[in-house]
Design a protein around this motif. Structure first.
Motif, PDB file in Angstrom:
ATOM      1  N   ASN A 220       0.860  -1.064   0.090  1.00  0.00           N
ATOM      2  CA  ASN A 220      -0.042  -0.066   0.006  1.00  0.00           C
ATOM      3  C   ASN A 220       0.986   1.271   0.012  1.00  0.00           C
ATOM      4  N   TRP A 221       0.272   2.346  -0.093  1.00  0.00           N
ATOM      5  CA  TRP A 221       0.869   3.622  -0.227  1.00  0.00           C
ATOM      6  C   TRP A 221       1.789   4.047   0.933  1.00  0.00           C
ATOM      7  N   PHE A 222       1.191   3.716   2.196  1.00  0.00           N
ATOM      8  CA  PHE A 222       1.969   3.902   3.604  1.00  0.00           C
ATOM      9  C   PHE A 222       3.183   2.995   3.449  1.00  0.00           C
ATOM     10  N   SER A 223       3.128   1.971   3.081  1.00  0.00           N
ATOM     11  CA  SER A 223       4.320   0.936   3.214  1.00  0.00           C
ATOM     12  C   SER A 223       5.526   1.490   2.174  1.00  0.00           C
TER      13      SER A 223
ATOM     14  N   LEU B 242       5.732   4.454   1.082  1.00  0.00           N
ATOM     15  CA  LEU B 242       6.332   5.941   1.772  1.00  0.00           C
ATOM     16  C   LEU B 242       7.328   5.463   2.890  1.00  0.00           C
ATOM     17  N   VAL B 243       7.191   4.436   3.618  1.00  0.00           N
ATOM     18  CA  VAL B 243       7.942   4.106   4.866  1.00  0.00           C
ATOM     19  C   VAL B 243       9.507   3.565   4.037  1.00  0.00           C
TER      20      VAL B 243
ATOM     21  N   TRP C  81      10.677   4.099   1.301  1.00  0.00           N
ATOM     22  CA  TRP C  81      11.203   5.335   0.572  1.00  0.00           C
ATOM     23  C   TRP C  81      11.936   6.274   1.556  1.00  0.00           C
TER      24      TRP C  81
ATOM     25  N   CYS D 244      10.858  -1.426  -5.127  1.00  0.00           N
ATOM     26  CA  CYS D 244       9.323  -1.526  -5.315  1.00  0.00           C
ATOM     27  C   CYS D 244       9.186  -2.433  -6.402  1.00  0.00           C
TER      28      CYS D 244
END
Length: 87
Positions: free
Chosen positions: A2-5, A7-8, A10, A68
């Motif tokens: 997901n987007w939060f994972s 972001l983390v 990155w 990713c």
């Protein structure tokens, strides 16, 4: 992922890259024969932190895309780590 994972991942890659990039090309005050009174002779003579941040962001973004791609392609998954740990 997901987007939060994403972001983390990155942010972790960005911080690791920053600590690798920071000492590259830095010359100390003693090496430049320009020691500021009251400072450590090994302190940086000049530090262009904006340039370091730009370099870090570019390199970290490239590494993040590769990471990713590995995760989303299925080459690397959390399930593989879980099976390895549970042995």
């Amino acid at each position: 992922m997901n987007w939060f994972s994403a972001l983390v991942v990155w942010l972790i890659i960005w911080w690791l890259t920053l600590f690798i990039i920071l000492p590259i090309g830095i010359r100390g005050q003693a090496e430049e024969n320009d020691i500021v009174e009251g400072s450590e002779p090994g302190a940086p003579h000049t530090l262009d932190i904006k340039k370091k941040f730009k370099q870090t962001t570019i390199i970290a973004s490239i590494l993040w895309v590769l990471t990713c791609a590995l995760i989303l392609s299925g080459w690397v998954s959390w399930d593989a780590f879980g099976n390895y740990i549970n042995r």
